[in-house]
Structure formats: C-alpha cells, structure tokens
Design a protein around this motif. Structure first.
Motif, mmCIF file in Angstrom:
data_model
loop_
_atom_site.group_PDB
_atom_site.id
_atom_site.type_symbol
_atom_site.label_atom_id
_atom_site.label_comp_id
_atom_site.label_asym_id
_atom_site.label_seq_id
_atom_site.Cartn_x
_atom_site.Cartn_y
_atom_site.Cartn_z
ATOM 1 N N LEU A 1 -9.670 8.072 -15.364
ATOM 2 C CA LEU A 1 -8.590 7.469 -16.150
ATOM 3 C C LEU A 1 -7.848 8.513 -16.980
ATOM 4 O O LEU A 1 -6.646 8.401 -17.211
ATOM 5 N N GLU A 2 -8.547 9.548 -17.420
ATOM 6 C CA GLU A 2 -7.931 10.573 -18.257
ATOM 7 C C GLU A 2 -6.804 11.323 -17.533
ATOM 8 O O GLU A 2 -5.986 11.981 -18.175
ATOM 9 N N PHE A 3 -6.770 11.222 -16.207
ATOM 10 C CA PHE A 3 -5.737 11.894 -15.432
ATOM 11 C C PHE A 3 -4.486 11.025 -15.240
ATOM 12 O O PHE A 3 -3.531 11.453 -14.608
ATOM 13 N N VAL A 4 -4.519 9.823 -15.791
ATOM 14 C CA VAL A 4 -3.338 8.954 -15.773
ATOM 15 C C VAL A 4 -2.680 9.110 -17.146
ATOM 16 O O VAL A 4 -2.825 8.276 -18.030
ATOM 17 N N ASP A 5 -1.987 10.232 -17.295
ATOM 18 C CA ASP A 5 -1.381 10.564 -18.582
ATOM 19 C C ASP A 5 -0.079 9.786 -18.803
ATOM 20 O O ASP A 5 0.341 8.992 -17.965
ATOM 21 N N LYS A 6 0.554 10.016 -19.933
ATOM 22 C CA LYS A 6 1.763 9.271 -20.302
ATOM 23 C C LYS A 6 2.881 9.481 -19.273
ATOM 24 O O LYS A 6 3.595 8.538 -18.933
ATOM 25 N N ALA A 7 3.020 10.685 -18.761
ATOM 26 C CA ALA A 7 4.053 10.948 -17.755
ATOM 27 C C ALA A 7 3.800 10.131 -16.490
ATOM 28 O O ALA A 7 4.721 9.540 -15.919
ATOM 29 N N LYS A 8 2.540 10.072 -16.064
ATOM 30 C CA LYS A 8 2.184 9.291 -14.874
ATOM 31 C C LYS A 8 2.411 7.806 -15.144
ATOM 32 O O LYS A 8 2.907 7.075 -14.289
ATOM 33 N N GLN A 9 2.052 7.339 -16.338
ATOM 34 C CA GLN A 9 2.268 5.942 -16.702
ATOM 35 C C GLN A 9 3.755 5.588 -16.642
ATOM 36 O O GLN A 9 4.131 4.528 -16.137
ATOM 37 N N ASN A 10 4.608 6.484 -17.136
ATOM 38 C CA ASN A 10 6.047 6.237 -17.114
ATOM 39 C C ASN A 10 6.581 6.178 -15.684
ATOM 40 O O ASN A 10 7.441 5.351 -15.373
ATOM 41 N N LYS A 11 6.068 7.033 -14.797
ATOM 42 C CA LYS A 11 6.479 6.999 -13.389
ATOM 43 C C LYS A 11 6.041 5.694 -12.736
ATOM 44 O O LYS A 11 6.800 5.068 -11.989
ATOM 45 N N LEU A 12 4.802 5.274 -13.015
ATOM 46 C CA LEU A 12 4.317 4.008 -12.466
ATOM 47 C C LEU A 12 5.162 2.836 -12.961
ATOM 48 O O LEU A 12 5.497 1.932 -12.199
ATOM 49 N N ALA A 13 5.514 2.870 -14.232
ATOM 50 C CA ALA A 13 6.330 1.798 -14.814
ATOM 51 C C ALA A 13 7.705 1.744 -14.161
ATOM 52 O O ALA A 13 8.210 0.660 -13.843
ATOM 53 N N ALA A 14 8.315 2.901 -13.938
ATOM 54 C CA ALA A 14 9.634 2.939 -13.303
ATOM 55 C C ALA A 14 9.556 2.396 -11.883
ATOM 56 O O ALA A 14 10.419 1.617 -11.464
ATOM 57 N N CYS A 15 8.513 2.771 -11.154
ATOM 58 C CA CYS A 15 8.318 2.253 -9.793
ATOM 59 C C CYS A 15 8.116 0.740 -9.821
ATOM 60 O O CYS A 15 8.680 0.014 -8.997
ATOM 61 N N PHE B 1 0.867 -1.178 0.000
ATOM 62 C CA PHE B 1 0.000 0.000 0.000
ATOM 63 C C PHE B 1 0.903 1.226 0.000
ATOM 64 O O PHE B 1 1.794 1.339 0.833
ATOM 65 N N ASN B 2 0.720 2.125 -0.957
ATOM 66 C CA ASN B 2 1.540 3.334 -1.074
ATOM 67 C C ASN B 2 3.035 3.022 -1.130
ATOM 68 O O ASN B 2 3.829 3.579 -0.374
ATOM 69 N N TYR B 3 3.400 2.136 -2.044
ATOM 70 C CA TYR B 3 4.808 1.810 -2.256
ATOM 71 C C TYR B 3 5.507 3.037 -2.851
ATOM 72 O O TYR B 3 5.095 3.551 -3.887
ATOM 73 N N SER B 4 6.541 3.502 -2.176
ATOM 74 C CA SER B 4 7.273 4.688 -2.625
ATOM 75 C C SER B 4 8.707 4.324 -2.987
ATOM 76 O O SER B 4 9.329 3.478 -2.345
ATOM 77 N N CYS B 5 9.205 4.997 -4.014
ATOM 78 C CA CYS B 5 10.595 4.868 -4.404
ATOM 79 C C CYS B 5 11.037 6.207 -4.986
ATOM 80 O O CYS B 5 10.260 7.159 -5.007
ATOM 81 N N ARG B 6 12.248 6.250 -5.483
ATOM 82 C CA ARG B 6 12.769 7.524 -5.995
ATOM 83 C C ARG B 6 12.020 8.037 -7.229
ATOM 84 O O ARG B 6 12.119 9.207 -7.575
ATOM 85 N N PHE B 7 11.269 7.173 -7.888
ATOM 86 C CA PHE B 7 10.547 7.574 -9.096
ATOM 87 C C PHE B 7 9.123 8.055 -8.815
ATOM 88 O O PHE B 7 8.487 8.636 -9.679
ATOM 89 N N GLY B 8 8.610 7.748 -7.637
ATOM 90 C CA GLY B 8 7.243 8.137 -7.316
ATOM 91 C C GLY B 8 6.583 7.151 -6.383
ATOM 92 O O GLY B 8 7.253 6.557 -5.536
ATOM 93 N N GLU B 9 5.286 6.967 -6.575
ATOM 94 C CA GLU B 9 4.514 6.104 -5.681
ATOM 95 C C GLU B 9 3.494 5.289 -6.461
ATOM 96 O O GLU B 9 2.938 5.772 -7.446
ATOM 97 N N ILE B 10 3.272 4.079 -5.986
ATOM 98 C CA ILE B 10 2.195 3.236 -6.520
ATOM 99 C C ILE B 10 1.174 3.115 -5.398
ATOM 100 O O ILE B 10 1.500 2.709 -4.283
#
Length: 117
Positions: free
Chosen positions: A62-76, A26-35
C-alpha cells in the motif's frame, strides 16, 4: 509490466471474485494512466490497484500507492464514470499481493484504501 505483475493482477481478480465481486474491466487504460481492475458488488464499483511485494519487503505494498498514483487513479476513474454510467458508489481499493520465491503466498484486500479531497 512484467509477467509477474500480470499474474498478480489475474490472481487478485480471482481472489476478489471469491469474495463475490464481479469483474467489470481489466487493465482499463486512458490518457491519464491505467486501472488494474474494476470490480463491483451490490453497493460499490471499485477501482482496484494491485500491488505485489515480497513478504520480506521493508515496506507494505500500500505504501507504493502514493498521492501521485492516487491522483492518476482518480483521473482514470472519473473518465471511466463519464462514459460508463452506474448507480453504484465509487470506491478505491488496493489488493496487496505477497509473494515468496516468486510464488504468490497471500492477499490482503484494503477496501476504501484512500479517499480524495
């Protein structure tokens, strides 16, 4: 994040547990952001973004999960998977939380909400 956002995440977690998902983190955080949520079922480990909006909003959550947010989630997610080995297939989901008068009214679980290329 405000308390409404945390409440939405907790309620989304309860919603997913009713759908037979098991909470992993729950709320996993790392240097790239949070899941917001990491859940699993028999086949998938799901990295879940929870988005809450008023049911009368002009845009879907869903429209607020833009490409930048997707990339942060992917990095996390990549960093998480490097330190938490699993045989499960990773997947990115979004749980839309709809509210009215600051009360949660409904949820919509979007499985495999986006893919990375």
């Amino acid at each position: 994040m405000n308390s409404n956002g945390k409440l939405a995440e907790m309620k989304a977690c309860e919603y997913l547990e009713k759908k037979r998902y098991k909470l992993v983190d729950f709320n996993y955080s790392c240097r790239f952001g949070e899941i917001d949520l990491i859940v699993k079922n028999k086949k998938y480990i799901c990295f879940v973004e929870v988005k809450m909006r008023d049911e009368n909003s002009i845009a879907q959550p869903l429209e607020f999960v833009d490409k930048a947010k997707q990339n942060k989630l992917a990095a996390c997610a990549k960093l998480y998977l490097m330190s938490h080995k699993t045989y499960l297939q990773p997947r990115f989901d979004v749980v839309e939380v709809f509210c009215s008068n600051k009360k949660i009214k409904s949820f919509k679980h979007l499985e495999n909400a986006f893919e990375l290329y």
